[in-house]
Write an enzyme that holds these catalytic residues in place. Structure first.
Site, PDB file in Angstrom:
ATOM      1  N   TYR A  27       0.832  -1.194   0.000  1.00 26.89           N
ATOM      2  CA  TYR A  27       0.000   0.000   0.000  1.00 26.89           C
ATOM      3  C   TYR A  27       0.874   1.254   0.000  1.00 26.89           C
ATOM      4  O   TYR A  27       1.578   1.534   0.976  1.00 26.89           O
ATOM      5  CB  TYR A  27      -0.934   0.044   1.207  1.00 26.89           C
ATOM      6  CG  TYR A  27      -1.894  -1.123   1.321  1.00 26.89           C
ATOM      7  CD1 TYR A  27      -2.231  -1.905   0.214  1.00 26.89           C
ATOM      8  CD2 TYR A  27      -2.470  -1.450   2.543  1.00 26.89           C
ATOM      9  CE1 TYR A  27      -3.105  -2.970   0.324  1.00 26.89           C
ATOM     10  CE2 TYR A  27      -3.355  -2.511   2.661  1.00 26.89           C
ATOM     11  CZ  TYR A  27      -3.665  -3.272   1.551  1.00 26.89           C
ATOM     12  OH  TYR A  27      -4.542  -4.339   1.668  1.00 26.89           O
TER      13      TYR A  27
ATOM     14  N   HIS B 283      -0.335 -12.169   1.399  1.00 23.84           N
ATOM     15  CA  HIS B 283      -1.339 -11.348   0.721  1.00 23.84           C
ATOM     16  C   HIS B 283      -1.968 -12.066  -0.476  1.00 23.84           C
ATOM     17  O   HIS B 283      -3.165 -11.959  -0.722  1.00 23.84           O
ATOM     18  CB  HIS B 283      -0.674 -10.046   0.263  1.00 23.84           C
ATOM     19  CG  HIS B 283      -1.600  -8.899   0.118  1.00 23.84           C
ATOM     20  ND1 HIS B 283      -1.171  -7.602  -0.004  1.00 23.84           N
ATOM     21  CD2 HIS B 283      -2.950  -8.828   0.058  1.00 23.84           C
ATOM     22  CE1 HIS B 283      -2.212  -6.791  -0.109  1.00 23.84           C
ATOM     23  NE2 HIS B 283      -3.294  -7.515  -0.091  1.00 23.84           N
TER      24      HIS B 283
ATOM     25  N   SER C 142     -13.088  -5.290   1.867  1.00 22.30           N
ATOM     26  CA  SER C 142     -14.105  -4.707   0.979  1.00 22.30           C
ATOM     27  C   SER C 142     -15.504  -5.174   1.369  1.00 22.30           C
ATOM     28  O   SER C 142     -16.292  -5.591   0.510  1.00 22.30           O
ATOM     29  CB  SER C 142     -13.818  -5.052  -0.493  1.00 22.30           C
ATOM     30  OG  SER C 142     -12.594  -4.497  -0.905  1.00 22.30           O
ATOM     31  N   PRO C 143     -15.864  -5.107   2.649  1.00 20.20           N
ATOM     32  CA  PRO C 143     -17.181  -5.581   3.071  1.00 20.20           C
ATOM     33  C   PRO C 143     -18.331  -4.706   2.596  1.00 20.20           C
ATOM     34  O   PRO C 143     -19.482  -5.125   2.635  1.00 20.20           O
ATOM     35  CB  PRO C 143     -17.079  -5.554   4.606  1.00 20.20           C
ATOM     36  CG  PRO C 143     -16.101  -4.466   4.889  1.00 20.20           C
ATOM     37  CD  PRO C 143     -15.082  -4.576   3.787  1.00 20.20           C
ATOM     38  N   LEU C 144     -17.999  -3.508   2.103  1.00 17.35           N
ATOM     39  CA  LEU C 144     -19.017  -2.594   1.577  1.00 17.35           C
ATOM     40  C   LEU C 144     -18.950  -2.506   0.056  1.00 17.35           C
ATOM     41  O   LEU C 144     -19.421  -1.545  -0.546  1.00 17.35           O
ATOM     42  CB  LEU C 144     -18.847  -1.199   2.200  1.00 17.35           C
ATOM     43  CG  LEU C 144     -18.931  -1.160   3.728  1.00 17.35           C
ATOM     44  CD1 LEU C 144     -18.685   0.247   4.242  1.00 17.35           C
ATOM     45  CD2 LEU C 144     -20.285  -1.681   4.202  1.00 17.35           C
ATOM     46  N   GLY C 145     -18.379  -3.543  -0.558  1.00 17.40           N
ATOM     47  CA  GLY C 145     -18.290  -3.537  -2.016  1.00 17.40           C
ATOM     48  C   GLY C 145     -17.552  -2.320  -2.538  1.00 17.40           C
ATOM     49  O   GLY C 145     -17.921  -1.735  -3.554  1.00 17.40           O
ATOM     50  N   ARG C 146     -16.482  -1.940  -1.820  1.00 23.03           N
ATOM     51  CA  ARG C 146     -15.670  -0.770  -2.180  1.00 23.03           C
ATOM     52  C   ARG C 146     -16.503   0.509  -2.276  1.00 23.03           C
ATOM     53  O   ARG C 146     -16.230   1.376  -3.091  1.00 23.03           O
ATOM     54  CB  ARG C 146     -14.898  -1.032  -3.462  1.00 23.03           C
ATOM     55  CG  ARG C 146     -13.907  -2.185  -3.326  1.00 23.03           C
ATOM     56  CD  ARG C 146     -13.091  -2.423  -4.583  1.00 23.03           C
ATOM     57  NE  ARG C 146     -12.033  -3.393  -4.330  1.00 23.03           N
ATOM     58  CZ  ARG C 146     -12.189  -4.710  -4.369  1.00 23.03           C
ATOM     59  NH1 ARG C 146     -13.368  -5.209  -4.670  1.00 23.03           N
ATOM     60  NH2 ARG C 146     -11.199  -5.523  -4.107  1.00 23.03           N
TER      61      ARG C 146
ATOM     62  N   PHE D 290     -19.676   0.691  -3.163  1.00 29.25           N
ATOM     63  CA  PHE D 290     -20.802   0.562  -4.081  1.00 29.25           C
ATOM     64  C   PHE D 290     -22.089   0.205  -3.341  1.00 29.25           C
ATOM     65  O   PHE D 290     -23.176   0.689  -3.672  1.00 29.25           O
ATOM     66  CB  PHE D 290     -20.492  -0.497  -5.139  1.00 29.25           C
ATOM     67  CG  PHE D 290     -21.395  -0.461  -6.343  1.00 29.25           C
ATOM     68  CD1 PHE D 290     -21.164   0.425  -7.380  1.00 29.25           C
ATOM     69  CD2 PHE D 290     -22.478  -1.325  -6.445  1.00 29.25           C
ATOM     70  CE1 PHE D 290     -21.993   0.460  -8.496  1.00 29.25           C
ATOM     71  CE2 PHE D 290     -23.312  -1.308  -7.555  1.00 29.25           C
ATOM     72  CZ  PHE D 290     -23.066  -0.408  -8.580  1.00 29.25           C
TER      73      PHE D 290
END
Length: 337
Positions: free
Chosen positions: A59, A128, A207-211, A213
Site C-alpha cells: 500500500y 497477501h 471490501s465488506p461494503l463492495g468498495r 458501491f
C-alpha cells in the site's frame, strides 16, 4: 457511542474488536488523501474499541506502513497490527504486479515491514496472495520461522481456497483468513469458509461494503476521480454498473425501515455470517479515511437483521454482473475446483 464488543482471531489468536479498520485508502488507490484526517480516524477508531488495524507493504509502496507506524507505537499495548507480504510492485512501473511467496523473499519482506513500522514484532502477518508455483508448505514454513524468531505473533492468509487453508494450517496454525466477502461477493463461501469453520480460523472480510458501491457512494466508476483504482473494476463500469446499482435497492430499503444506513446493513449481514456458517469469528475491516464514516460503520455492530431481511438479501450476490478484478488470476476464485 459505547465501545464495541470483542472476539478472538482463531483458536488461540489475539482478542480484537468485532470490527477492524482497513488503512489502505489512507495512502493510495481511492483518490486524494488527507493525512491529518486519516491520523484522527485512527485515534477515533481506538477510542471506540477498534483494535485491529490492517495495512500491507504494497500500500503506497510502503507509505501506509510508515503512516500507521507512529500510531501503533503510541498505543502498542492496545493495538493489534496486521500487515501483509507477497505482492510486488515497482516504483518505475505503476502497472507491474507480481506475487512472490519465496521463503528468502518472505524473510526480507518482514524485516522491511518492521523497519517501516518501527516495531519489533508484527501481531498478524498475512500472505497477501498465493503463488501456486511455490509449494505452500515452504512458504508457510518460512512464516512459521518468523513466529519462532519473535518477529511475528500470529499468521494469516489472504485469498486462498479451502484445501489451501487446510494445507497451510497443517504446517503452522493460521489465526485468520482475509478474503473479499460482502453481500455482493460470496465466492469465499464455496470452500474457504467451511474449512475455516472446521479449523477454528477467523474470517477477516476485506471490501465488506463492495468498495463503497453497496452504500451508494457511487453508481458508476465514471463518477470517480482519475486516480481511483475502482475505475478499472468490471463490476462498476458500463452495463455492469447500471445493473448492479439496481441490486442495492433492498439494502437501502431495509436500512430505511430500520433507521440505519446501507453500510450498517451490509456490515450487520457480515457479522451474522459467523452464526450462519459456524465460524469462531467474522471481523470485517471496512476501509475509511474519515471519522464520520468510521462512526457510521461501527453502528453496524449493534444491528441484528431478521430472518426475513436476511432472506431478502440472500439472492443478490448471484445476480451481480462482472468480475471483482479485471485480472482474477491471483484470487482464490481462479484456483477453485
Amino acid at each position: 457511542m459505547n465501545s464495541i464488543e470483542t472476539t478472538r482471531l482463531g483458536t488461540d489468536g489475539p482478542i480484537v474488536g468485532v470490527q477492524g479498520l482497513g488503512c489502505m485508502g489512507m495512502s493510495e488507490f481511492y483518490g486524494p488523501t488527507d493525512t491529518g484526517e486519516a491520523l484522527a480516524t485512527l485515534e477515533r477508531a481506538l477510542e471506540l474499541g477498534v483494535t485491529l488495524f490492517d495495512t500491507a507493504d504494497v500500500y503506497g509502496l510502503g507509505a501506509n506502513e510508515e503512516l500507521v507506524g507512529p500510531f501503533v507505537r503510541a498505543h502498542r499495548d492496545r493495538v493489534v497490527l496486521a500487515t501483509k507480504f507477497a505482492i510486488e510492485r515497482r516504483a518505475d512501473d505503476q502497472h507491474y504486479r507480481g506475487v512472490n511467496n519465496d521463503p528468502a523473499y518472505i524473510r526480507k519482506a518482514v524485516d522491511a515491514s518492521l523497519h517501516r513500522l518501527g516495531l519489533d514484532v508484527i501481531d498478524l502477518y498475512y500472505m497477501h496472495r498465493r503463488d501456486p508455483q511455490v509449494p505452500l508448505a515452504e512458504s508457510v514454513g518460512a512464516m512459521g520461522e518468523l513466529v519462532a524468531a519473535g518477529k511475528v505473533r500470529y499468521l494469516g492468509l489472504s485469498e486462498v481456497t479451502g484445501p489451501e487453508l487446510r494445507e497451510a494450517h497443517a504446517v503452522h496454525p493460521i489465526a485468520a483468513l482475509q478474503s473479499e466477502w460482502s453481500i455482493f461477493a460470496r465466492g469465499v463461501e464455496r470452500s474457504a469458509v467451511p474449512a475455516a469453520a472446521e479449523l477454528g480460523v477467523a474470517l477477516v472480510p476485506y471490501s465488506p461494503l463492495g468498495r463503497g458501491f453497496l452504500t451508494g457512494a457511487f453508481a458508476d466508476a465514471g463518477q470517480l476521480a482519475d486516480g481511483d483504482f475502482r475505475r478499472h473494476l468490471p463490476q462498476f463500469s458500463g452495463d455492469n454498473a447500471a445493473g448492479n446499482a439496481e441490486l442495492v435497492a433492498p439494502i437501502r430499503r431495509i436500512a430505511e425501515q430500520r433507521g440505519a444506513t446501507a453500510a450498517q446493513v451490509a456490515l450487520a449481514w457480515l457479522q451474522q455470517r459467523a452464526e450462519v456458517h459456524g465460524l469462531t469469528a467474522v471481523v470485517p475491516i471496512p476501509g475509511t479515511r474519515k471519522r464520520s464514516r468510521l462512526e457510521e460503520n461501527l453502528g453496524g455492530t449493534r444491528l441484528v437483521l431478521t430472518g426475513e431481511e436476511l432472506a431478502e438479501l440472500e439472492p443478490i450476490a448471484g445476480r451481480v454482473a462482472g468480475r471483482r478484478y479485471a485480472d482474477m488470476s491471483s484470487t482464490a476464485d481462479a484456483r477453485e475446483v
